[in-house]
Design a protein around this motif. Structure first.
Motif, PDB file in Angstrom:
ATOM      1  N   LYS A  42       0.834  -1.213   0.000  1.00 47.13           N
ATOM      2  CA  LYS A  42       0.000   0.000   0.000  1.00 47.13           C
ATOM      3  C   LYS A  42       0.867   1.261   0.000  1.00 47.13           C
ATOM      4  CE  LYS A  42      -1.912  -1.158   3.925  1.00 47.13           C
ATOM      5  NZ  LYS A  42      -1.109  -2.348   4.249  1.00 47.13           N
ATOM      6  N   SER A  43       1.837   1.319   0.902  1.00 45.77           N
ATOM      7  CA  SER A  43       2.692   2.512   0.963  1.00 45.77           C
ATOM      8  C   SER A  43       3.514   2.648  -0.309  1.00 45.77           C
ATOM      9  CB  SER A  43       3.637   2.440   2.170  1.00 45.77           C
ATOM     10  OG  SER A  43       2.898   2.467   3.368  1.00 45.77           O
ATOM     11  N   THR A  44       4.006   1.528  -0.801  1.00 44.97           N
ATOM     12  CA  THR A  44       4.797   1.569  -2.041  1.00 44.97           C
ATOM     13  C   THR A  44       3.951   2.111  -3.188  1.00 44.97           C
ATOM     14  OG1 THR A  44       6.084  -0.305  -1.237  1.00 44.97           O
ATOM     15  CG2 THR A  44       6.232   0.177  -3.592  1.00 44.97           C
ATOM     16  N   PHE A 169      -3.028   9.960   1.421  1.00 45.92           N
ATOM     17  CA  PHE A 169      -2.864   9.805   2.872  1.00 45.92           C
ATOM     18  C   PHE A 169      -2.395   8.387   3.164  1.00 45.92           C
ATOM     19  CE2 PHE A 169      -6.039  13.121   2.428  1.00 45.92           C
ATOM     20  CZ  PHE A 169      -5.751  14.022   3.447  1.00 45.92           C
ATOM     21  N   ASP A 170      -1.281   8.248   3.866  1.00 48.33           N
ATOM     22  CA  ASP A 170      -0.796   6.915   4.226  1.00 48.33           C
ATOM     23  C   ASP A 170      -0.970   6.704   5.730  1.00 48.33           C
ATOM     24  OD1 ASP A 170       0.307   4.426   4.295  1.00 48.33           O
ATOM     25  OD2 ASP A 170       2.267   5.005   3.512  1.00 48.33           O
ATOM     26  N   GLU A 171      -2.002   6.008   6.094  1.00 48.39           N
ATOM     27  CA  GLU A 171      -2.348   5.737   7.493  1.00 48.39           C
ATOM     28  C   GLU A 171      -2.226   7.002   8.360  1.00 48.39           C
ATOM     29  OE1 GLU A 171      -1.392   2.053   9.190  1.00 48.39           O
ATOM     30  OE2 GLU A 171      -0.604   1.169   7.341  1.00 48.39           O
ATOM     31  N   PRO A 172      -3.017   8.016   8.012  1.00 54.10           N
ATOM     32  CA  PRO A 172      -2.854   9.324   8.667  1.00 54.10           C
ATOM     33  C   PRO A 172      -3.192   9.327  10.158  1.00 54.10           C
ATOM     34  CG  PRO A 172      -4.857   9.295   7.347  1.00 54.10           C
ATOM     35  CD  PRO A 172      -4.099   8.042   7.011  1.00 54.10           C
TER      36      PRO A 172
END
Ligand code: ADP
Ligand code: MG
Length: 254
Positions: A42-44, A169-172
């Motif tokens: 997901k982050s990648t 947004f990455d796990e904000p």
């Protein structure tokens, strides 16, 4: 109208193929929530979207800016990547504010440094954005004087100051104490209502249900299934989705 187009996106770190061919088209004003187990890519995926990571293969287009992975690295390509980044707000789990700048100075920094905005105009823009995220009375506070939820709202205001086409947004809310999660999610929700195009990696199921036009479930570098939050949470088709929801003990209120 299409805002983000991802075509056969691949990313490998050495032998480890982390993204195995992602295709995803996101409309203007659409809100897409991405879920999936830790390590699923997901982050990648988000980082490849604005070339914080260089993809191994595929095409990314955001607005009018299109970049091919592995394209010839020339001035034109660098310029397009720079433009694409400017138009892409990115909010991480950790707030990453400048500790020695006040809230308003943090928000002013981007317009001044990147758009060449004059100081007073940048201050006006920043103040309006801090009011918008509910921090009009915290402009002159330093990050250390703010709660995690307030810091994350400053980080959102800072991204918005560059007038992005899309927000990622990455796990904000993952680094926040539970009682501070809501205030951040409400700011994101208000952006959704204003029509901001957003891609949000989060495990907040009820939030996803409130704001997501589409929920995408990823595992091991592929999109396993996607649909409305109802489709995915209440009626998942794929075994991997069911197992994930079972593991996170998804409690989705009707
Ligand atoms: N910079 C990197 N170098 C090497 N491997 C990486 C790097 N970033 C991520 N990975 C690997 O890619 C995989 C997916 O990671 P990530 O995208 O962070 O997953 P998620 O965000 O879904 O938890 C993991 O196996 C991780 O170890
Ligand atoms: Mg991640």
């Amino acid at each position: 109208m299409t805002m983000i187009q991802i075509e056969h996106l691949k990313k490998a770190f050495g032998d480890n193929e982390v993204l195995k061919g992602i295709d995803l088209t996101i409309d203007k004003s659409e809100v897409v929530v991405i879920m999936g187990p830790s390590g699923s890519g997901k982050s990648t995926l988000l980082r490849c979207l604005n070339f914080l990571e260089e993809p191994t293969d595929g095409i990314i287009q955001i607005g009018e800016y299109q970049v091919h992975a592995g394209g010839k690295i020339d001035r034109h390509r660098k310029k397009v990547i720079r433009e694409l980044r400017k138009k892409t707000g990115f909010v991480f789990q950790s707030f990453n504010l400048f500790p020695h700048k006040t809230a308003i100075e943090n928000v002013m920094e981007g317009p001044i440094a990147i758009h060449g905005t004059k100081t007073e105009e940048a201050r006006t823009i920043a103040e309006a954005l801090l009011v918008k995220v509910g921090l009009g009375d915290r402009c002159d506070h330093f990050p250390a004087q703010l709660s995690g939820g307030q810091q994350q709202r400053v980080a959102i205001a800072r991204s918005l100051a560059l007038n992005p086409l899309v927000m990622l947004f990455d796990e904000p809310t993952s680094a926040l104490d539970p009682e501070l999660v809501r205030e951040v999610l409400l700011v994101i929700k208000s952006l959704a209502e204003e029509g901001m195009t957003m891609v949000i990696v989060t495990h907040e199921m009820n939030f996803a249900k409130e704001v997501a036009d589409r929920v995408v479930f990823m595992d091991e570098g592929i999109i396993v299934e996607q649909g409305t939050s109802k489709d995915i949470f209440l009626n998942p088709k794929e075994e991997r989705t069911k197992q994930f929801l079972y593991k996170v003990e998804a409690v989705v209120t009707e």
